[in-house]
Motif scaffolding. Structure first.
Motif, PDB file in Angstrom:
ATOM      1  N   ASN A 186      10.243  -7.673  -1.335  1.00 55.24           N
ATOM      2  CA  ASN A 186      10.810  -8.931  -1.821  1.00 55.24           C
ATOM      3  C   ASN A 186      11.465  -9.722  -0.697  1.00 55.24           C
ATOM      4  O   ASN A 186      11.337 -10.947  -0.622  1.00 55.24           O
ATOM      5  CB  ASN A 186      11.811  -8.679  -2.950  1.00 55.24           C
ATOM      6  CG  ASN A 186      11.134  -8.225  -4.224  1.00 55.24           C
ATOM      7  OD1 ASN A 186       9.966  -8.501  -4.449  1.00 55.24           O
ATOM      8  ND2 ASN A 186      11.867  -7.500  -5.045  1.00 55.24           N
ATOM      9  N   SER A 187      12.145  -9.026   0.189  1.00 54.41           N
ATOM     10  CA  SER A 187      12.773  -9.673   1.333  1.00 54.41           C
ATOM     11  C   SER A 187      11.716 -10.299   2.246  1.00 54.41           C
ATOM     12  O   SER A 187      11.868 -11.440   2.707  1.00 54.41           O
ATOM     13  CB  SER A 187      13.611  -8.654   2.103  1.00 54.41           C
ATOM     14  OG  SER A 187      14.106  -9.212   3.282  1.00 54.41           O
ATOM     15  N   LYS A 188      10.638  -9.549   2.492  1.00 57.58           N
ATOM     16  CA  LYS A 188       9.553 -10.061   3.340  1.00 57.58           C
ATOM     17  C   LYS A 188       8.844 -11.246   2.690  1.00 57.58           C
ATOM     18  O   LYS A 188       8.474 -12.201   3.360  1.00 57.58           O
ATOM     19  CB  LYS A 188       8.539  -8.965   3.671  1.00 57.58           C
ATOM     20  CG  LYS A 188       9.039  -7.947   4.651  1.00 57.58           C
ATOM     21  CD  LYS A 188       9.227  -8.578   6.013  1.00 57.58           C
ATOM     22  CE  LYS A 188       9.784  -7.576   6.991  1.00 57.58           C
ATOM     23  NZ  LYS A 188      10.036  -8.167   8.306  1.00 57.58           N
ATOM     24  N   LYS A 248      12.569   5.707  -3.361  1.00 53.53           N
ATOM     25  CA  LYS A 248      11.763   5.166  -2.266  1.00 53.53           C
ATOM     26  C   LYS A 248      11.031   3.910  -2.704  1.00 53.53           C
ATOM     27  O   LYS A 248      10.965   2.923  -1.978  1.00 53.53           O
ATOM     28  CB  LYS A 248      10.750   6.205  -1.766  1.00 53.53           C
ATOM     29  CG  LYS A 248      11.337   7.281  -0.899  1.00 53.53           C
ATOM     30  CD  LYS A 248      10.247   8.222  -0.411  1.00 53.53           C
ATOM     31  CE  LYS A 248      10.803   9.328   0.428  1.00 53.53           C
ATOM     32  NZ  LYS A 248       9.746  10.240   0.909  1.00 53.53           N
ATOM     33  N   ARG A 249      10.489   3.961  -3.904  1.00 55.48           N
ATOM     34  CA  ARG A 249       9.754   2.798  -4.430  1.00 55.48           C
ATOM     35  C   ARG A 249      10.690   1.606  -4.577  1.00 55.48           C
ATOM     36  O   ARG A 249      10.346   0.480  -4.236  1.00 55.48           O
ATOM     37  CB  ARG A 249       9.115   3.145  -5.768  1.00 55.48           C
ATOM     38  CG  ARG A 249       8.297   1.999  -6.318  1.00 55.48           C
ATOM     39  CD  ARG A 249       7.485   2.437  -7.513  1.00 55.48           C
ATOM     40  NE  ARG A 249       6.660   1.336  -7.946  1.00 55.48           N
ATOM     41  CZ  ARG A 249       6.723   0.790  -9.139  1.00 55.48           C
ATOM     42  NH1 ARG A 249       7.562   1.264 -10.030  1.00 55.48           N
ATOM     43  NH2 ARG A 249       5.937  -0.215  -9.451  1.00 55.48           N
ATOM     44  N   SER A 250      11.881   1.852  -5.059  1.00 53.95           N
ATOM     45  CA  SER A 250      12.854   0.777  -5.227  1.00 53.95           C
ATOM     46  C   SER A 250      13.234   0.155  -3.879  1.00 53.95           C
ATOM     47  O   SER A 250      13.313  -1.067  -3.752  1.00 53.95           O
ATOM     48  CB  SER A 250      14.096   1.318  -5.928  1.00 53.95           C
ATOM     49  OG  SER A 250      15.070   0.322  -6.047  1.00 53.95           O
ATOM     50  N   LYS A 251      13.432   0.997  -2.866  1.00 52.34           N
ATOM     51  CA  LYS A 251      13.748   0.488  -1.525  1.00 52.34           C
ATOM     52  C   LYS A 251      12.581  -0.324  -0.965  1.00 52.34           C
ATOM     53  O   LYS A 251      12.781  -1.370  -0.350  1.00 52.34           O
ATOM     54  CB  LYS A 251      14.092   1.642  -0.580  1.00 52.34           C
ATOM     55  CG  LYS A 251      15.446   2.242  -0.812  1.00 52.34           C
ATOM     56  CD  LYS A 251      15.719   3.392   0.143  1.00 52.34           C
ATOM     57  CE  LYS A 251      17.037   4.054  -0.168  1.00 52.34           C
ATOM     58  NZ  LYS A 251      17.323   5.200   0.706  1.00 52.34           N
ATOM     59  N   LEU A 252      11.362   0.182  -1.177  1.00 48.82           N
ATOM     60  CA  LEU A 252      10.183  -0.555  -0.716  1.00 48.82           C
ATOM     61  C   LEU A 252      10.055  -1.894  -1.430  1.00 48.82           C
ATOM     62  O   LEU A 252       9.728  -2.905  -0.805  1.00 48.82           O
ATOM     63  CB  LEU A 252       8.916   0.267  -0.943  1.00 48.82           C
ATOM     64  CG  LEU A 252       8.484   1.182   0.187  1.00 48.82           C
ATOM     65  CD1 LEU A 252       7.313   2.035  -0.249  1.00 48.82           C
ATOM     66  CD2 LEU A 252       8.143   0.415   1.429  1.00 48.82           C
ATOM     67  N   LYS A 280       0.834  -1.214   0.000  1.00 50.23           N
ATOM     68  CA  LYS A 280       0.000   0.000   0.000  1.00 50.23           C
ATOM     69  C   LYS A 280       0.861   1.253   0.000  1.00 50.23           C
ATOM     70  O   LYS A 280       0.539   2.232  -0.678  1.00 50.23           O
ATOM     71  CB  LYS A 280      -0.938  -0.010   1.209  1.00 50.23           C
ATOM     72  CG  LYS A 280      -2.070  -1.002   1.058  1.00 50.23           C
ATOM     73  CD  LYS A 280      -2.949  -1.031   2.279  1.00 50.23           C
ATOM     74  CE  LYS A 280      -4.013  -2.116   2.104  1.00 50.23           C
ATOM     75  NZ  LYS A 280      -4.798  -2.310   3.321  1.00 50.23           N
ATOM     76  N   GLU A 281       1.950   1.228   0.735  1.00 51.39           N
ATOM     77  CA  GLU A 281       2.860   2.373   0.745  1.00 51.39           C
ATOM     78  C   GLU A 281       3.462   2.589  -0.642  1.00 51.39           C
ATOM     79  O   GLU A 281       3.585   3.717  -1.109  1.00 51.39           O
ATOM     80  CB  GLU A 281       3.971   2.168   1.774  1.00 51.39           C
ATOM     81  CG  GLU A 281       4.990   3.284   1.823  1.00 51.39           C
ATOM     82  CD  GLU A 281       4.414   4.637   2.213  1.00 51.39           C
ATOM     83  OE1 GLU A 281       5.025   5.661   1.846  1.00 51.39           O
ATOM     84  OE2 GLU A 281       3.357   4.692   2.860  1.00 51.39           O
TER      85      GLU A 281
END
Length: 140
Positions: free
Chosen positions: A69-71, A60-64, A22-23
């Motif tokens: 992906n990690s989660k 920011k989108r790339s970090k999210l 959502k973020e």
């Protein structure tokens, strides 16, 4: 390790992934809602102001996305492990209830609606399943 906490962690990772998704969508919407660039705005705006905003949103989108992906990887691993552990229970109703509750995230009420038992029986079976799960894996 606490058995219930271990199994609930599977559900909570799902919720966290949903929140991160959502973020990510909010970031995309903020980018899309920015005013279009026209020739006038480019010449009258400080150099790079719109580009800077776009770059920040993309970063920011790339970090999210990396975090999501990690989660997701963590969730898949945890779910596979939890399913393997649940599958070790002898009673099929125990397996069904624990899978539905902790892997699928269903409430005991929803599970009751799909099984040939009343809520009180499903709750009792859930408690028995948790007790057997604790015993098998020496959890509190």
């Amino acid at each position: 390790m606490d058995a219930k906490k271990y199994l609930e962690d599977v559900k909570f990772i799902d919720y966290e992934i949903d929140s991160l998704e959502k973020e990510k969508e909010r970031l995309l919407q903020s980018l899309e809602s920015s005013p279009d660039i026209s020739e006038e705005k480019v010449t009258s705006s400080p150099a790079g102001s719109y580009d800077d905003k776009v770059i920040k949103v993309v970063e920011k989108r790339s970090k999210l996305e990396d975090k999501i992906n990690s989660k997701v990887d963590e969730l898949v691993d945890l779910k596979e492990e939890a399913i393997d552990m649940i599958d070790q229970l002898d009673n099929r109703w125990h397996r069904i209830i624990l899978r539905r509750r902790y892997i699928d995230g269903d409430s005991l009420v929803d599970i009751t609606n799909d099984l040939p038992y009343v809520y009180k029986s499903v709750n009792r079976l859930h408690d028995e399943a948790m007790e057997n799960f604790r015993k098998i894996y020496n959890m509190s």
